[in-house]
Write a protein that holds these residues in place. Structure first.
Motif, PDB file in Angstrom:
ATOM      1  N   VAL A  31     123.685 -25.347 -26.602  1.00  0.00           N
ATOM      2  CA  VAL A  31     124.484 -25.197 -25.389  1.00  0.00           C
ATOM      3  C   VAL A  31     125.970 -25.075 -25.726  1.00  0.00           C
ATOM      4  N   VAL A  32     126.443 -25.898 -26.677  1.00  0.00           N
ATOM      5  CA  VAL A  32     127.854 -25.834 -27.073  1.00  0.00           C
ATOM      6  C   VAL A  32     128.200 -24.428 -27.563  1.00  0.00           C
ATOM      7  N   CYS A  33     127.332 -23.868 -28.415  1.00  0.00           N
ATOM      8  CA  CYS A  33     127.601 -22.535 -28.958  1.00  0.00           C
ATOM      9  C   CYS A  33     127.550 -21.470 -27.873  1.00  0.00           C
ATOM     10  N   MET A  34     126.613 -21.613 -26.932  1.00  0.00           N
ATOM     11  CA  MET A  34     126.540 -20.619 -25.857  1.00  0.00           C
ATOM     12  C   MET A  34     127.802 -20.651 -25.005  1.00  0.00           C
ATOM     13  N   LEU A  35     128.263 -21.864 -24.676  1.00  0.00           N
ATOM     14  CA  LEU A  35     129.468 -21.970 -23.848  1.00  0.00           C
ATOM     15  C   LEU A  35     130.674 -21.379 -24.571  1.00  0.00           C
ATOM     16  N   LEU A  36     130.811 -21.725 -25.865  1.00  0.00           N
ATOM     17  CA  LEU A  36     131.936 -21.191 -26.628  1.00  0.00           C
ATOM     18  C   LEU A  36     131.892 -19.666 -26.687  1.00  0.00           C
ATOM     19  N   SER A  37     130.693 -19.119 -26.863  1.00  0.00           N
ATOM     20  CA  SER A  37     130.602 -17.665 -26.990  1.00  0.00           C
ATOM     21  C   SER A  37     130.918 -16.983 -25.662  1.00  0.00           C
ATOM     22  N   VAL A  38     130.548 -17.613 -24.553  1.00  0.00           N
ATOM     23  CA  VAL A  38     130.922 -17.040 -23.255  1.00  0.00           C
ATOM     24  C   VAL A  38     132.439 -17.049 -23.120  1.00  0.00           C
ATOM     25  N   LEU A  39     133.038 -18.154 -23.583  1.00  0.00           N
ATOM     26  CA  LEU A  39     134.487 -18.307 -23.494  1.00  0.00           C
ATOM     27  C   LEU A  39     135.223 -17.215 -24.287  1.00  0.00           C
ATOM     28  N   ILE A  40     134.755 -16.930 -25.512  1.00  0.00           N
ATOM     29  CA  ILE A  40     135.460 -15.911 -26.300  1.00  0.00           C
ATOM     30  C   ILE A  40     134.956 -14.512 -25.973  1.00  0.00           C
ATOM     31  N   GLY A  41     133.724 -14.405 -25.479  1.00  0.00           N
ATOM     32  CA  GLY A  41     133.165 -13.086 -25.193  1.00  0.00           C
ATOM     33  C   GLY A  41     133.667 -12.511 -23.877  1.00  0.00           C
ATOM     34  N   PHE A  42     133.963 -13.374 -22.927  1.00  0.00           N
ATOM     35  CA  PHE A  42     134.338 -12.894 -21.591  1.00  0.00           C
ATOM     36  C   PHE A  42     135.563 -11.977 -21.621  1.00  0.00           C
ATOM     37  N   PRO A  43     136.667 -12.420 -22.268  1.00  0.00           N
ATOM     38  CA  PRO A  43     137.797 -11.489 -22.332  1.00  0.00           C
ATOM     39  C   PRO A  43     137.532 -10.293 -23.250  1.00  0.00           C
ATOM     40  N   ALA A  44     136.786 -10.520 -24.342  1.00  0.00           N
ATOM     41  CA  ALA A  44     136.588  -9.436 -25.311  1.00  0.00           C
ATOM     42  C   ALA A  44     135.713  -8.327 -24.747  1.00  0.00           C
ATOM     43  N   LEU A  45     134.823  -8.667 -23.822  1.00  0.00           N
ATOM     44  CA  LEU A  45     133.888  -7.662 -23.303  1.00  0.00           C
ATOM     45  C   LEU A  45     134.376  -7.042 -21.998  1.00  0.00           C
ATOM     46  N   ARG A  46     135.644  -7.274 -21.685  1.00  0.00           N
ATOM     47  CA  ARG A  46     136.195  -6.682 -20.469  1.00  0.00           C
ATOM     48  C   ARG A  46     136.143  -5.158 -20.538  1.00  0.00           C
ATOM     49  N   VAL A  47     136.385  -4.644 -21.725  1.00  0.00           N
ATOM     50  CA  VAL A  47     136.278  -3.198 -21.923  1.00  0.00           C
ATOM     51  C   VAL A  47     135.292  -2.935 -23.037  1.00  0.00           C
ATOM     52  N   ARG A  48     134.661  -1.798 -22.992  1.00  0.00           N
ATOM     53  CA  ARG A  48     133.723  -1.395 -24.020  1.00  0.00           C
ATOM     54  C   ARG A  48     134.504  -1.033 -25.282  1.00  0.00           C
ATOM     55  N   GLY A  49     133.993  -1.403 -26.421  1.00  0.00           N
ATOM     56  CA  GLY A  49     134.695  -1.092 -27.657  1.00  0.00           C
ATOM     57  C   GLY A  49     134.385  -2.168 -28.685  1.00  0.00           C
ATOM     58  N   PRO A  50     134.999  -2.071 -29.854  1.00  0.00           N
ATOM     59  CA  PRO A  50     134.671  -3.000 -30.923  1.00  0.00           C
ATOM     60  C   PRO A  50     135.409  -4.336 -30.801  1.00  0.00           C
ATOM     61  N   TRP A  51     135.900  -4.654 -29.617  1.00  0.00           N
ATOM     62  CA  TRP A  51     136.776  -5.829 -29.479  1.00  0.00           C
ATOM     63  C   TRP A  51     136.054  -7.116 -29.814  1.00  0.00           C
ATOM     64  N   LEU A  52     134.777  -7.179 -29.471  1.00  0.00           N
ATOM     65  CA  LEU A  52     134.060  -8.429 -29.751  1.00  0.00           C
ATOM     66  C   LEU A  52     134.032  -8.694 -31.251  1.00  0.00           C
ATOM     67  N   ALA A  53     133.885  -7.637 -32.053  1.00  0.00           N
ATOM     68  CA  ALA A  53     133.884  -7.811 -33.504  1.00  0.00           C
ATOM     69  C   ALA A  53     135.209  -8.419 -33.963  1.00  0.00           C
ATOM     70  N   PHE A  54     136.326  -7.891 -33.445  1.00  0.00           N
ATOM     71  CA  PHE A  54     137.649  -8.411 -33.841  1.00  0.00           C
ATOM     72  C   PHE A  54     137.793  -9.874 -33.422  1.00  0.00           C
ATOM     73  N   VAL A  55     137.459 -10.134 -32.169  1.00  0.00           N
ATOM     74  CA  VAL A  55     137.656 -11.482 -31.638  1.00  0.00           C
ATOM     75  C   VAL A  55     136.782 -12.500 -32.388  1.00  0.00           C
ATOM     76  N   THR A  56     135.527 -12.108 -32.673  1.00  0.00           N
ATOM     77  CA  THR A  56     134.648 -13.056 -33.361  1.00  0.00           C
ATOM     78  C   THR A  56     135.092 -13.262 -34.807  1.00  0.00           C
ATOM     79  N   LEU A  57     135.676 -12.225 -35.398  1.00  0.00           N
ATOM     80  CA  LEU A  57     136.194 -12.384 -36.761  1.00  0.00           C
ATOM     81  C   LEU A  57     137.336 -13.407 -36.763  1.00  0.00           C
ATOM     82  N   ALA A  58     138.254 -13.266 -35.817  1.00  0.00           N
ATOM     83  CA  ALA A  58     139.346 -14.223 -35.698  1.00  0.00           C
ATOM     84  C   ALA A  58     138.802 -15.617 -35.412  1.00  0.00           C
ATOM     85  N   PHE A  59     137.804 -15.669 -34.558  1.00  0.00           N
ATOM     86  CA  PHE A  59     137.185 -16.945 -34.209  1.00  0.00           C
ATOM     87  C   PHE A  59     136.573 -17.609 -35.442  1.00  0.00           C
ATOM     88  N   SER A  60     135.915 -16.810 -36.299  1.00  0.00           N
ATOM     89  CA  SER A  60     135.315 -17.349 -37.525  1.00  0.00           C
ATOM     90  C   SER A  60     136.369 -18.017 -38.392  1.00  0.00           C
TER      91      SER A  60
END
Lengths: 419, 254
Positions: free
Chosen positions: A192-221
């Motif tokens: 549950v913790v991981c799902m909530l965190l991923s929604v938190l970082i995924g929500f802004p990154a997935l606002r537009v289609r594109g490779p943004w989630l890859a960038f954001v998750t890399l920074a998150f890592s």
């Protein structure tokens, strides 16, 4: 009255240009390479075969005994039958279930007579396999690249271990008494913790289609690694935490010995596969496929592209988190370095090499980074080079991965048989 | 064919404007769509018809203006939300899911209108849509192609499928962007027949952008003529045919 609009009359209407229409009838047949969310038994049989082959390969590890030989032959037979029988027929359905049952039975009975070292490998295979299954949901089915599965694995590990120790931790000057929860209870919490965190970082990154989630998750890592490494009061920093495996019993059976713990990982792997299979075969699977095919059209038909991809990412991350809880007990020692980006690269290669958008692909990929990798240890640090080369060659000759290639091979054989 | 319609407006478009750099693509466009009618939108290339559609369906955010569906202002809604509330569309360029079967294409087009997302996760894969979808496939004479991958169909069949996808969810208004574009003569009569059928028998309300004048004049109850982003005139097909301004626009008087 009609002559006033003679000029704009379209060419097709007066017929003069109708013959100039491109010949669309002769389009090259498109083959659906991605299996449409169906459990592909032949691939699972292939995994079993791979597992069996790995098990018998080195002398002195498991040894080539009669039981393994029998397994090997039966799996070979199943693969043959699978290649020959079309899946959409009734016989195909039967082959599907028999193969699945064979795979499950093989994985269940595998520990008999195996050494602790082999079972450690297979335990790791089951756990990392679950991570790759989750990553495949995000990447193969939801069509978004996440570069954070290792980070979520780490968050899952630390969440689970910290909640299981009953010790004091200090975060930002505040000292908190953490509870000593039973290990099993910490797994859903990690998920549950991981799902909530991923929604938190995924929500802004997935606002537009594109490779943004890859960038954001890399920074998150990188951020997760820094926090794990530097928040000494919480994670003990780079010294790591020795994990005490002291409270894991199911129905009075102590699950801690290596052989028994393998079943915990295996169960989690089956659980992950079931979750992904369920999502993919439900109407959600069709929506996800539509998004990958043509997201603009999907959106215009009422498919909420952002929500669906976000959920695919969240479930994938959650599965990695739960796997982290098990991983900590498997290796008995956690440190930030285990969850650095290079681990993500392993998962990434496994997902791609196994076959994106298939159910069995992650199993093949997972076995590549755990079982096969173990036999490449003699190459020292070079194993990642070989593995990377292998994936690069595959990307050129078979971009659909091992599972996809197998599907293609089966289609080819069946076409030959038909004609 | 009887061209009678109710007078109840289902969609109200008010003062839509959209500018790209120095190009005023759509300039202060207003019209109503009445329930049960087929409204044609015509105009020379580049007069802003497709941009208008993109503004109305949420693909673009207009600089100005609003669109109301059943009296509710939906101008700030996302495209999927508009679709779920009954604004369906097709695109000028063919947009289908090529690696999915014809049946799955139509199910995808219909499924988001049923239940909540959470409930859909636990529904059977066909969602009870089989009957409805097969019925539509039958009417579009594609029964023999139901399990074929959409990418393998001929262009005309794909165009029909595209139109069917916009209509399968029984939308309040379907916006069709050139349903006859690139369709050969034999198929053309078919497309016309299906659209008329859906309008007459099912009461489907449609807004159709079309370059094929014969096609649109035969189908539409009313026609909006656009030129250089503005509404030039609005009227019945006969009124439009006989209006000197329309002739001037098409002969390139500007």
């Amino acid at each position: 009255m009609a002559e006033s609009v003679n000029v704009p009359q379209s060419k097709a209407a007066d017929g003069s240009d109708a013959l100039d229409q491109p010949d669309f009838e002769n389009r090259r047949d498109k083959i659906a390479i991605v299996d449409r969310g169906r459990l592909s038994p032949s691939l699972i049989a292939l995994v079993s075969m791979l597992g069996a082959a790995v098990a018998v390969m080195p002398v002195g590890r498991a040894g080539f005994d009669g039981v393994i030989g029998l397994w090997f032959l039966s799996v070979l037979l199943l693969v043959g039958v699978n290649v020959a029988v079309p899946l959409d027929t009734r016989n195909g359905q039967m082959v599907r279930w028999i193969s699945t049952a064979t795979f499950v039975a093989f994985m269940m009975l595998f520990p008999i007579g195996k050494s602790g070292a082999t079972m450690t490998d297979f335990g790791l295979f089951a756990i990392f396999g679950a991570v790759v299954v989750g990553m495949n949901l995000t990447q193969g089915f939801a069509g978004q690249v996440s570069l954070a599965p290792a980070a979520f694995l780490g968050i899952g590990s630390y969440t689970s271990v910290l909640l299981d120790m009953g010790e004091e931790v200090t975060v930002a000057g505040v000292t908190v008494d953490l509870p000593d929860l039973p290990f099993l209870a910490t797994i859903p919490i990690a998920i549950v913790v991981c799902m909530l965190l991923s929604v938190l970082i995924g929500f802004p990154a997935l606002r537009v289609r594109g490779p943004w989630l890859a960038f954001v998750t890399l920074a998150f890592s990188l951020l997760v690694f820094l926090v794990l490494n530097n928040e000494d009061g919480l994670t003990r920093g780079s010294r790591g935490i020795r994990v005490l495996r002291n409270d894991f019993e199911i129905f009075g059976i102590d699950m801690l010995p290596t052989h028994n713990f393998y079943y915990a990982g295996l169960f989690y792997l089956f659980f992950s596969l079931t979750v992904v299979w369920w999502i993919v075969r439900s109407p959600w699977g069709r929506a996800l496929k539509a998004i990958r095919d043509n997201s603009g059209r999907a959106s215009s038909l009422g498919v909420d592209v952002r929500n669906y991809t976000l959920l695919g990412f969240a479930v994938g991350s959650g599965l990695a988190g739960g796997a982290g809880a098990l991983y900590a007990r498997q290796v008995e020692y956690i440190e930030p370095r285990s969850y650095f980006v290079n681990q993500t690269i392993d998962f990434f290669l496994a997902t791609v090499a196994g076959g994106l958008g298939t159910l069995a692909g992650p199993l093949i990929g997972g076995s590549l980074i755990t079982l096969v990798a173990d036999y490449l240890r003699f190459t020292g640090d070079w194993y990642r080079v070989w593995f990377g080369l292998f994936v690069m060659v595959m990307m050129v000759v078979a971009p659909e991965g091992l599972a996809g290639s197998f599907n293609r091979f089966r289609a080819w054989v069946q076409k030959r048989v038909d004609s | 064919m009887t061209k009678t319609v109710d007078n109840e407006p289902v969609v109200r478009v008010r003062n839509i404007s959209k500018r790209f750099g120095g190009n005023q693509a759509v300039d202060d466009v207003s019209f109503d769509v009445t329930k049960g009618e087929i409204l044609g939108v015509i105009g020379p290339n580049g007069c802003g018809k497709s941009t208008l559609f993109n503004c109305l369906l949420g693909q673009y955010r207009p600089d100005n203006g609003s669109i109301e569906l059943d009296g509710i202002d939906v101008s700030d809604w996302s495209p999927p939300r508009r679709a779920k509330h009954g604004l369906a569309r097709t695109f000028q360029l063919l947009q289908i899911f090529e690696t999915m079967s014809v049946r799955d294409n139509l199910k995808t087009a219909a499924q988001e209108h049923i239940g909540s997302a959470a409930r859909r996760l636990f529904m059977r894969p066909d969602m009870g849509l089989d009957g409805e979808v097969d019925d539509l496939i039958e009417r579009f004479r594609m029964a023999h192609l139901a399990d074929e991958l959409a990418g393998n169909l001929s262009y005309g069949q794909q165009k029909l499928l595209d139109t069917a996808m916009a209509l399968v969810s029984k939308p309040a208004v379907a916006f069709l962007d050139e349903p006859a574009g690139g369709v050969n003569l034999t198929m053309l009569a078919d497309v016309e027949q299906q659209i008329r059928d859906l309008n007459v028998h099912d009461g489907a309300t449609m807004v159709i952008v079309e370059h094929n004048m014969e096609f649109i004049f035969a189908l539409a109850h009313r026609i909006v003529v656009m030129a250089e982003g503005r509404v030039l005139m609005e009227g019945t097909p006969d009124e439009v045919r006989n209006d000197p301004r329309v002739v001037e626009v098409y002969l390139g008087g500007h």
